[in-house]
Structure formats: C-alpha cells, structure tokens
Design a protein around this motif. Structure first.
Motif, PDB file in Angstrom:
ATOM      1  N   THR A  55      48.872 -47.358  -4.725  1.00 18.58           N
ATOM      2  CA  THR A  55      49.357 -46.269  -3.867  1.00 18.58           C
ATOM      3  C   THR A  55      48.895 -44.917  -4.396  1.00 18.58           C
ATOM      4  OG1 THR A  55      51.442 -46.336  -5.093  1.00 18.58           O
ATOM      5  CG2 THR A  55      51.357 -47.505  -2.983  1.00 18.58           C
ATOM      6  N   ALA A  58      45.129 -44.371  -3.612  1.00 22.52           N
ATOM      7  CA  ALA A  58      44.866 -43.906  -2.245  1.00 22.52           C
ATOM      8  C   ALA A  58      45.044 -42.394  -2.168  1.00 22.52           C
ATOM      9  CB  ALA A  58      45.800 -44.610  -1.261  1.00 22.52           C
ATOM     10  N   ASP A  62      41.877 -39.454  -1.587  1.00 25.13           N
ATOM     11  CA  ASP A  62      41.948 -38.397  -0.579  1.00 25.13           C
ATOM     12  C   ASP A  62      41.922 -37.018  -1.231  1.00 25.13           C
ATOM     13  OD1 ASP A  62      41.976 -40.213   1.462  1.00 25.13           O
ATOM     14  OD2 ASP A  62      44.032 -39.815   2.122  1.00 25.13           O
ATOM     15  N   ASP A  96      36.810 -43.397  10.460  1.00 25.92           N
ATOM     16  CA  ASP A  96      38.201 -43.274  10.020  1.00 25.92           C
ATOM     17  C   ASP A  96      38.662 -41.830  10.174  1.00 25.92           C
ATOM     18  OD1 ASP A  96      40.674 -43.256   8.833  1.00 25.92           O
ATOM     19  OD2 ASP A  96      40.049 -44.243   6.978  1.00 25.92           O
ATOM     20  N   THR A  98      41.386 -40.495   9.722  1.00 24.05           N
ATOM     21  CA  THR A  98      42.373 -40.022   8.741  1.00 24.05           C
ATOM     22  C   THR A  98      41.718 -39.459   7.478  1.00 24.05           C
ATOM     23  OG1 THR A  98      42.627 -42.129   7.556  1.00 24.05           O
ATOM     24  CG2 THR A  98      43.965 -41.811   9.547  1.00 24.05           C
ATOM     25  N   THR A  99      40.395 -39.589   7.367  1.00 25.94           N
ATOM     26  CA  THR A  99      39.696 -39.089   6.183  1.00 25.94           C
ATOM     27  C   THR A  99      39.781 -37.570   6.129  1.00 25.94           C
ATOM     28  OG1 THR A  99      38.125 -40.907   6.409  1.00 25.94           O
ATOM     29  CG2 THR A  99      37.526 -39.135   4.904  1.00 25.94           C
ATOM     30  N   ARG A 317      37.437 -45.849  -0.717  1.00 18.94           N
ATOM     31  CA  ARG A 317      38.534 -45.679   0.244  1.00 18.94           C
ATOM     32  C   ARG A 317      38.512 -46.800   1.281  1.00 18.94           C
ATOM     33  NH1 ARG A 317      39.927 -42.678   4.806  1.00 18.94           N
ATOM     34  NH2 ARG A 317      41.822 -41.413   4.578  1.00 18.94           N
ATOM     35  N   GLN A 318      37.311 -47.147   1.743  1.00 22.29           N
ATOM     36  CA  GLN A 318      37.181 -48.214   2.718  1.00 22.29           C
ATOM     37  C   GLN A 318      37.561 -49.565   2.106  1.00 22.29           C
ATOM     38  OE1 GLN A 318      34.745 -50.796   3.219  1.00 22.29           O
ATOM     39  NE2 GLN A 318      34.834 -51.108   5.428  1.00 22.29           N
ATOM     40  N   THR A 321      41.252 -49.920   1.997  1.00 25.95           N
ATOM     41  CA  THR A 321      41.837 -50.134   3.320  1.00 25.95           C
ATOM     42  C   THR A 321      41.590 -51.546   3.852  1.00 25.95           C
ATOM     43  OG1 THR A 321      41.535 -47.794   3.845  1.00 25.95           O
ATOM     44  CG2 THR A 321      41.895 -49.286   5.694  1.00 25.95           C
ATOM     45  N   THR A 322      40.359 -52.035   3.676  1.00 25.44           N
ATOM     46  CA  THR A 322      39.985 -53.318   4.300  1.00 25.44           C
ATOM     47  C   THR A 322      39.899 -54.484   3.329  1.00 25.44           C
ATOM     48  OG1 THR A 322      37.596 -52.972   3.987  1.00 25.44           O
ATOM     49  CG2 THR A 322      38.613 -52.005   5.960  1.00 25.44           C
TER      50      THR A 322
END
Length: 334
Positions: A55, A58, A62, A96, A98-99, A317-318, A321-322
């Motif tokens: 967490t 992430a 960002d 994305d 949200t980036t 980041r990707q 997420t995935t």
C-alpha cells in the motif's frame, strides 16, 4: 514560497557577521564542521535498505511521478520533441487516467516558449495540479560565460514564461576559494529571476557535486547557495559523472534541515542525473522523510531531475495494479 533578495541578503549578513565579503564568507563556510564521510555513507546505505509495504509502495510510486522534472536537455532538441515531452508530462499513462502528472518539464531556455504553448491551461503550480516550466540557464552545463551572458540567459527564459530557473555555479571559482564571486553571481541571477510584476521565478542552484570532490565542499556549496537566496539546491547537471548519489543528497538534506532550524525557512532539494529506477527513487523518498520530514515530499520542496525514471515508475505501477509487466511498447521511448 520564493525567497526574495532583500530577505536573503539580510539573513546572510546576519549569519556571516557583517558584509558578505570574501573574507567573511570564507570564515563562515570554513568554520562549518566537517563531514564524517564514513558515517554519512553508512547512514545513506542504511536508509537505502528500508522496505515499504504494498500500500505504501502504491503511494510512493504516485508521489515519485508528482515530484519529477521531466527533462530533455540535448543539443538536438526540437519544438516537436518538447511538445512530445509536454504531452507525456500531462498524460503519463493514457491507459490509466488515475496516473498523476509530473511537477514540471525542464528544457533549454530557447524551448521555454514551446513548452508554455504546449502546456496551455495545464501550465501552473504543481502543488495545485498544474505543470511548471523549468529552464536551465547561466551557460548550462559548464557555466563558463561572463556574468552579463548568464543574466541575459536567465532573463530571457523568465520573460518567455519559465517558472523556475536551474542555474549552475562557477565551480572553478568555488574550488579556488573565491566564495564571494560565487555568492555575488547567485544573487545577481536571483535578481534576474524577477518578473515584471515583482514576483520571482524559483531559483534552483546546481552545485555539480561530481566536480566538487568532497562532501565538505558539497556542504559548503550548499550553505553558500542558500545564503545567496537559492530556493532549491540541486546536485547535478546530469552531464558530469558521478551525478546524484544518495550520500551527497543526504549531506544536502542535512544542510536544509539545519537551515530550517536556524531560520525557519524551507529550502528545496533536487537530485538530478542517474536516478532511473523506482527502487532507487524510493530510497530518496525515505531519506527525505527521515532527514527533513515527510512535509518536504511536495513539489515545492523536492524534485527528481530525470528523463527515463518516469518510464520505470509507470511499469512498476502497472505491475502493482495488474500483477504483471506490460510489453516494451507500454511506455514511450525518450
């Protein structure tokens, strides 16, 4: 908040105990305690081993993006390349939404107008969702030019719309002990950052730490740059090896911490050159948080000068997420 020249000058006179002359600066700067190089490197290494949870990672990824000065500083730069850089700065990952955006784009002075035009309504304060335009100036990267040329270089970039000026110090003057000359040039460049409305473009002072040879010199150059009114101290041009390193950045952060304790003013720090991976960038975030506090992890107090770092952050980041990495064409080639 940008430090104005009158406030900076008054603080400098107070701290050096009189007029800011070569002799007073030498006495003040050479009276600063030396750095324990072994201790500094051990602390930097220790901070570099800190791990963070998923967490937190992430959040860190960002935040790294939000602190990047996305940079192109090549002799072959064109208006088209600057427009592409700005497009990536505004939309780092089209897949994305949200980036977050980067803090700024950093270009040569003659490219400032192209960057401002390309940004359009997105041009603004990065602490409020905008993207700033930073320009290198003062005969970057060597700094080998007359003061008149350096001031014209700065004023031209500011008049074209640059929000931030990244200047280089005269390393030859500094290494030969002519601290007064370095101080006077920074003060003059700061004045050249004044806009028509009386406000100032932010001034980042590049020390080019790879040419300063010792941590003690880095510490003295950091103090000198802040005394002269620099809003940020920056490690490197990215054109000299070694560029940014964690121990050097730690030593600069310690100066910023001590300055804040002494005056209440918050000075920014920008490591630049050679920071290419998310893993390394996270080490810098930890070092900032542990040395000056998490409040420094904002665009007006900390930046990464980088061109390729953003690509790695987007890949990481990707993956977060995935669960898997995308192909090589997921990010643009810089």
């Amino acid at each position: 908040m940008t430090i104005d020249t009158l406030t900076a000058g008054a603080l400098a006179r107070n701290l050096v105990g009189g007029d800011v002359t070569d002799a007073n600066l030498r006495r003040y700067l050479e009276g600063i305690p030396g750095i324990d190089a072994v201790g500094l490197e051990q602390r930097a290494a220790s901070l570099g081993t800190r791990s963070i949870k998923t967490t937190s990672k992430a959040w860190a990824l960002d935040r790294i993006i939000q602190l990047i000065d996305l940079t192109t500083l090549e002799g072959a730069d064109t208006p088209g390349k600057v427009r592409s850089l700005v497009a990536k700065a505004m939309v780092p990952d089209a897949s994305d939404p949200t980036t977050p955006r980067v803090a700024a784009v950093c270009v040569y002075g003659d490219m400032v107008g192209d960057a401002v035009t390309a940004l359009g309504a997105s041009h603004g304060d990065p602490d409020h969702g905008g993207i700033s335009v930073a320009a290198v100036a003062t005969a970057f990267p060597s700094g080998r030019a007359s003061l008149a040329v350096k001031l014209a270089d700065t004023a031209d970039a500011v008049s074209a719309g640059a929000d931030e000026i990244d200047m280089v110090i005269d390393r030859g003057a500094f290494l030969s002990g002519r601290y007064g000359l370095v101080y006077d040039q920074i003060v003059a460049v700061k004045e050249a950052c004044r806009r028509a409305d009386g406000s100032f473009a932010h001034l980042k002072v590049i020390l080019e730490t790879g040419e300063l040879n010792t941590y003690d010199n880095v510490r003295r150059a950091s103090w000198l740059s802040i005394l002269a009114g620099g809003d940020f101290i920056k490690t490197s041009t990215g054109k000299v090896a070694p560029a940014a390193t964690l121990p050097v950045t730690l030593s600069m952060l310690e100066v910023v911490r001590d300055w804040h304790r002494l005056t209440g003013q918050k000075i920014g720090v920008k490591p630049a050159g050679g920071i290419r991976s998310s893993k390394d960038a996270i080490k810098y975030l930890v070092t900032v948080a542990e040395t000056v506090g998490e409040e420094w992890l904002t665009p007006h107090l900390f930046r990464f000068g980088a061109s390729s770092l953003l690509n790695d952050v987007l890949l990481q980041r990707q993956k977060l997420t995935t669960g898997h990495y995308s192909g090589a064409d997921y990010v643009t080639i810089d």
